[in-house]
Design an enzyme around this catalytic site. Sequence first.
Site, PDB file in Angstrom:
ATOM      1  N   ARG A 118      -2.346 -11.675   4.383  1.00 55.67           N
ATOM      2  CA  ARG A 118      -3.728 -11.477   3.933  1.00 55.67           C
ATOM      3  C   ARG A 118      -3.916 -12.026   2.530  1.00 55.67           C
ATOM      4  O   ARG A 118      -3.101 -11.757   1.644  1.00 55.67           O
ATOM      5  CB  ARG A 118      -4.089  -9.980   3.880  1.00 55.67           C
ATOM      6  CG  ARG A 118      -4.108  -9.180   5.158  1.00 55.67           C
ATOM      7  CD  ARG A 118      -5.205  -9.525   6.176  1.00 55.67           C
ATOM      8  NE  ARG A 118      -6.406 -10.170   5.699  1.00 55.67           N
ATOM      9  CZ  ARG A 118      -7.450  -9.566   5.159  1.00 55.67           C
ATOM     10  NH1 ARG A 118      -7.488  -8.270   5.056  1.00 55.67           N
ATOM     11  NH2 ARG A 118      -8.513 -10.241   4.757  1.00 55.67           N
TER      12      ARG A 118
ATOM     13  N   TYR B 243       0.840  -1.196   0.000  1.00 57.03           N
ATOM     14  CA  TYR B 243       0.000   0.000   0.000  1.00 57.03           C
ATOM     15  C   TYR B 243       0.876   1.246   0.000  1.00 57.03           C
ATOM     16  O   TYR B 243       1.967   1.243   0.584  1.00 57.03           O
ATOM     17  CB  TYR B 243      -0.853   0.062   1.271  1.00 57.03           C
ATOM     18  CG  TYR B 243      -2.047  -0.843   1.303  1.00 57.03           C
ATOM     19  CD1 TYR B 243      -3.229  -0.503   0.652  1.00 57.03           C
ATOM     20  CD2 TYR B 243      -2.004  -2.038   2.009  1.00 57.03           C
ATOM     21  CE1 TYR B 243      -4.338  -1.336   0.700  1.00 57.03           C
ATOM     22  CE2 TYR B 243      -3.116  -2.876   2.064  1.00 57.03           C
ATOM     23  CZ  TYR B 243      -4.276  -2.518   1.412  1.00 57.03           C
ATOM     24  OH  TYR B 243      -5.372  -3.335   1.465  1.00 57.03           O
TER      25      TYR B 243
ATOM     26  N   TYR C 192      -0.279  -9.679   1.125  1.00 57.06           N
ATOM     27  CA  TYR C 192       0.730  -8.936   1.890  1.00 57.06           C
ATOM     28  C   TYR C 192       0.774  -9.436   3.336  1.00 57.06           C
ATOM     29  O   TYR C 192      -0.200  -9.952   3.859  1.00 57.06           O
ATOM     30  CB  TYR C 192       0.478  -7.427   1.837  1.00 57.06           C
ATOM     31  CG  TYR C 192      -0.853  -6.956   2.385  1.00 57.06           C
ATOM     32  CD1 TYR C 192      -1.054  -6.761   3.745  1.00 57.06           C
ATOM     33  CD2 TYR C 192      -1.894  -6.659   1.519  1.00 57.06           C
ATOM     34  CE1 TYR C 192      -2.267  -6.308   4.231  1.00 57.06           C
ATOM     35  CE2 TYR C 192      -3.114  -6.208   1.997  1.00 57.06           C
ATOM     36  CZ  TYR C 192      -3.291  -6.033   3.351  1.00 57.06           C
ATOM     37  OH  TYR C 192      -4.503  -5.595   3.833  1.00 57.06           O
TER      38      TYR C 192
ATOM     39  N   HIS D 185      -7.031  -8.878  -1.835  1.00 64.42           N
ATOM     40  CA  HIS D 185      -8.384  -8.350  -1.667  1.00 64.42           C
ATOM     41  C   HIS D 185      -8.435  -6.895  -2.104  1.00 64.42           C
ATOM     42  O   HIS D 185      -7.423  -6.207  -2.155  1.00 64.42           O
ATOM     43  CB  HIS D 185      -8.840  -8.466  -0.205  1.00 64.42           C
ATOM     44  CG  HIS D 185      -7.930  -7.742   0.742  1.00 64.42           C
ATOM     45  ND1 HIS D 185      -6.800  -8.318   1.256  1.00 64.42           N
ATOM     46  CD2 HIS D 185      -7.957  -6.478   1.236  1.00 64.42           C
ATOM     47  CE1 HIS D 185      -6.172  -7.448   2.032  1.00 64.42           C
ATOM     48  NE2 HIS D 185      -6.854  -6.309   2.030  1.00 64.42           N
TER      49      HIS D 185
ATOM     50  N   HIS E 111     -10.615  -3.441  -1.002  1.00 61.98           N
ATOM     51  CA  HIS E 111     -11.552  -2.850  -0.042  1.00 61.98           C
ATOM     52  C   HIS E 111     -12.613  -2.056  -0.809  1.00 61.98           C
ATOM     53  O   HIS E 111     -12.281  -1.326  -1.748  1.00 61.98           O
ATOM     54  CB  HIS E 111     -10.828  -1.900   0.906  1.00 61.98           C
ATOM     55  CG  HIS E 111      -9.808  -2.582   1.766  1.00 61.98           C
ATOM     56  ND1 HIS E 111     -10.085  -3.028   3.043  1.00 61.98           N
ATOM     57  CD2 HIS E 111      -8.513  -2.905   1.552  1.00 61.98           C
ATOM     58  CE1 HIS E 111      -9.009  -3.587   3.562  1.00 61.98           C
ATOM     59  NE2 HIS E 111      -8.031  -3.525   2.677  1.00 61.98           N
TER      60      HIS E 111
HETATM   61 FE   LIG Z   1      -6.115  -4.505   2.878  1.00 63.04          FE
END
Ligand SMILES: [Fe+2]
Length: 260
Positions: A175, A126, A165, A178, A180
């Site tokens: 995770r 991110y 990640y 995905h 969001h």
């Molecule tokens: Fe996330």
Amino acid sequence: MAVTGISDQEQISGEIASIQAEYEAGLANGAAVNNRTVLDYPPYRSSLLRHPTKDLHHSDPETIELASPAFGHRDVDGVESDLTIQHSGEPLGERIVVTGRVLDGDGRPVRNQLVEVWQANAGGRYIHKRDQHPAPIDPNFTGTGRTITDDDGNYRFVTIKPGAYPWRNHTNAWRPAHIHFSMFGNAFTQRIITQMYFPGDPLFPLDPIYNSIVDPAARARLVANYDHSLTSPEWSLGYRWDIVLTGQQSTWFESEGVDA
Ligand SMILES: [Fe+2]
């Protein structure tokens, strides 16, 4: 449940399995299906001290909160739904189209709905100061977009398939990939947030966030379908994911504060 030290995946997976077995035993004994996330879910370690512990109460919002914000087509530019054209070059990764419909519990389209997305880049990183793990930042990918549903409730994004990640819930916690999603309804007080996953992800059984939705059918509704009719030759793969706001088939929505 008292939790000390940092757990490993084996311990987390064991806890996930025992909670799941307890849920399924309850179903076999006539307990109701639980379509919601379990808020007090010990394997999701980082939520232990911040999940809600009191019953929800209806608020009495000020009038302005019921009427604002009011989003219209003029407020959201069409190009904002393409996350691959926000910089001077092409982002790295697998280009995808994610599309679907926003529906109410009776299957009716939800029109003029602001749909926002945010996601990691193809390397699972991110653009956020709290994400410092050693995967590359992509200078051509910010990872945010928004659009407004059309008269049939359709939304459509062009983006890059996000990578998995690591996070620090437990040792070697990762995770599943995905995206969001946020939908505002007609007012801030109606905002709902959820996550869309990709089919066949090997991290599903290991992830405490995904598994905190204990009902398998409710979990499955968070996974998009690969749709070859949405795949464009020489251009991108296509995924379809419908969002159902209410009723028995509703998509799970997370409470405020989930930040992974
Ligand atoms: Fe996330």
